[in-house]
Design a protein around this motif. Structure first.
Motif, PDB file in Angstrom:
ATOM      1  N   THR A  67       0.825  -1.207   0.000  1.00  0.00           N
ATOM      2  CA  THR A  67       0.000   0.000   0.000  1.00  0.00           C
ATOM      3  C   THR A  67       0.858   1.254   0.000  1.00  0.00           C
ATOM      4  O   THR A  67       1.850   1.335   0.725  1.00  0.00           O
ATOM      5  N   LEU A  68       0.447   2.226  -0.820  1.00  0.00           N
ATOM      6  CA  LEU A  68       1.033   3.559  -0.810  1.00  0.00           C
ATOM      7  C   LEU A  68       0.033   4.460  -0.102  1.00  0.00           C
ATOM      8  O   LEU A  68      -1.153   4.495  -0.461  1.00  0.00           O
ATOM      9  N   ALA A  69       0.483   5.157   0.930  1.00  0.00           N
ATOM     10  CA  ALA A  69      -0.393   6.028   1.713  1.00  0.00           C
ATOM     11  C   ALA A  69       0.215   7.419   1.785  1.00  0.00           C
ATOM     12  O   ALA A  69       1.444   7.563   1.823  1.00  0.00           O
ATOM     13  N   ALA A  70      -0.635   8.435   1.818  1.00  0.00           N
ATOM     14  CA  ALA A  70      -0.152   9.815   1.887  1.00  0.00           C
ATOM     15  C   ALA A  70      -1.110  10.673   2.691  1.00  0.00           C
ATOM     16  O   ALA A  70      -2.325  10.460   2.665  1.00  0.00           O
ATOM     17  N   ASP A  71      -0.541  11.656   3.362  1.00  0.00           N
ATOM     18  CA  ASP A  71      -1.385  12.668   3.987  1.00  0.00           C
ATOM     19  C   ASP A  71      -1.936  13.574   2.884  1.00  0.00           C
ATOM     20  O   ASP A  71      -1.549  13.457   1.722  1.00  0.00           O
ATOM     21  N   ARG A  72      -2.826  14.481   3.218  1.00  0.00           N
ATOM     22  CA  ARG A  72      -3.474  15.349   2.228  1.00  0.00           C
ATOM     23  C   ARG A  72      -3.163  16.829   2.437  1.00  0.00           C
ATOM     24  O   ARG A  72      -3.610  17.675   1.679  1.00  0.00           O
ATOM     25  N   MET A 113       6.880   1.830  10.347  1.00  0.00           N
ATOM     26  CA  MET A 113       6.802   0.600   9.545  1.00  0.00           C
ATOM     27  C   MET A 113       7.844  -0.416   9.997  1.00  0.00           C
ATOM     28  O   MET A 113       7.568  -1.622   9.997  1.00  0.00           O
ATOM     29  N   ALA A 114       9.027   0.031  10.406  1.00  0.00           N
ATOM     30  CA  ALA A 114      10.043  -0.889  10.925  1.00  0.00           C
ATOM     31  C   ALA A 114       9.552  -1.589  12.192  1.00  0.00           C
ATOM     32  O   ALA A 114       9.944  -2.723  12.474  1.00  0.00           O
ATOM     33  N   ALA A 115       8.661  -0.930  12.924  1.00  0.00           N
ATOM     34  CA  ALA A 115       8.090  -1.508  14.142  1.00  0.00           C
ATOM     35  C   ALA A 115       6.834  -2.339  13.861  1.00  0.00           C
ATOM     36  O   ALA A 115       6.202  -2.835  14.791  1.00  0.00           O
ATOM     37  N   GLY A 116       6.468  -2.470  12.579  1.00  0.00           N
ATOM     38  CA  GLY A 116       5.346  -3.336  12.220  1.00  0.00           C
ATOM     39  C   GLY A 116       4.093  -2.647  11.706  1.00  0.00           C
ATOM     40  O   GLY A 116       3.130  -3.311  11.346  1.00  0.00           O
ATOM     41  N   ALA A 117       4.076  -1.323  11.657  1.00  0.00           N
ATOM     42  CA  ALA A 117       2.890  -0.607  11.161  1.00  0.00           C
ATOM     43  C   ALA A 117       2.771  -0.743   9.652  1.00  0.00           C
ATOM     44  O   ALA A 117       3.771  -0.876   8.942  1.00  0.00           O
ATOM     45  N   ASP A 118       1.537  -0.701   9.161  1.00  0.00           N
ATOM     46  CA  ASP A 118       1.338  -0.632   7.718  1.00  0.00           C
ATOM     47  C   ASP A 118       1.475   0.828   7.280  1.00  0.00           C
ATOM     48  O   ASP A 118       1.630   1.732   8.111  1.00  0.00           O
ATOM     49  N   ALA A 119       1.436   1.072   5.973  1.00  0.00           N
ATOM     50  CA  ALA A 119       1.664   2.420   5.450  1.00  0.00           C
ATOM     51  C   ALA A 119       0.628   3.414   5.959  1.00  0.00           C
ATOM     52  O   ALA A 119       0.964   4.544   6.319  1.00  0.00           O
ATOM     53  N   ARG A 120      -0.628   3.037   5.997  1.00  0.00           N
ATOM     54  CA  ARG A 120      -1.672   3.949   6.473  1.00  0.00           C
ATOM     55  C   ARG A 120      -1.422   4.351   7.931  1.00  0.00           C
ATOM     56  O   ARG A 120      -1.491   5.527   8.281  1.00  0.00           O
TER      57      ARG A 120
END
Length: 143
Positions: A10-15, A114-121
């Motif tokens: 997944t690619l996630a971005a703020d707005r 993400m290194a700690a396990g979070a997904d992109a969102r």
């Protein structure tokens, strides 16, 4: 001011956008055809020029002049093979050999999440809570 995160799926971005202290929102991630994603950070007019260059065939001799100016943009491109490419100040991409990556002012926070396990969102949510200049909602695209 931006945070864009890629977690391998997944690619996630703020707005959030900020223009001379005025806050707004915009989309910072796009599909390039069926099997490629791009996230854009930096000066938004430069980002738009870079997006059009990517969409129009990436010809070296048509590299946006704005990328050589004081203001410029960065593109993180993720093709079907899920590798990560960067475009910054030249039409030659850099390959990032990491399973997840992020760009923008919130990148260190997102990469750490993400290194700690979070997904992109979730990484973008965390960066948006902690980094001034990130926020305004979240968009996601899956490859």
């Amino acid at each position: 001011m931006t945070v864009i995160a890629w977690d391998g799926t997944t690619l996630a971005a703020d707005r959030l956008t900020i223009n001379t202290y005025v806050r707004g929102t915009t989309n910072k991630i796009f599909r390039l055809g069926q099997n490629e994603l791009v996230g854009l950070s930096g000066d938004y007019d430069c980002a738009e020029a870079l997006l059009h260059w990517l969409l129009d065939g990436r010809e070296i001799d048509k590299w946006p002049a704005s990328q050589s100016s004081a203001g410029w943009a960065r593109a993180m491109v993720v093709p079907a093979d899920r590798s990560v490419y960067f475009y910054e100040r030249t039409p030659h991409s850099l390959v990032i050999a990491m399973p997840h990556y992020a760009i923008g002012i919130g990148r260190e926070c997102a990469i750490g999440a993400m290194a700690a396990g979070a997904d992109a969102r979730t990484a973008v949510e965390i960066a948006s809570r902690l980094i001034d200049g990130c926020g305004g909602g979240i968009d996601t695209l899956q490859l």
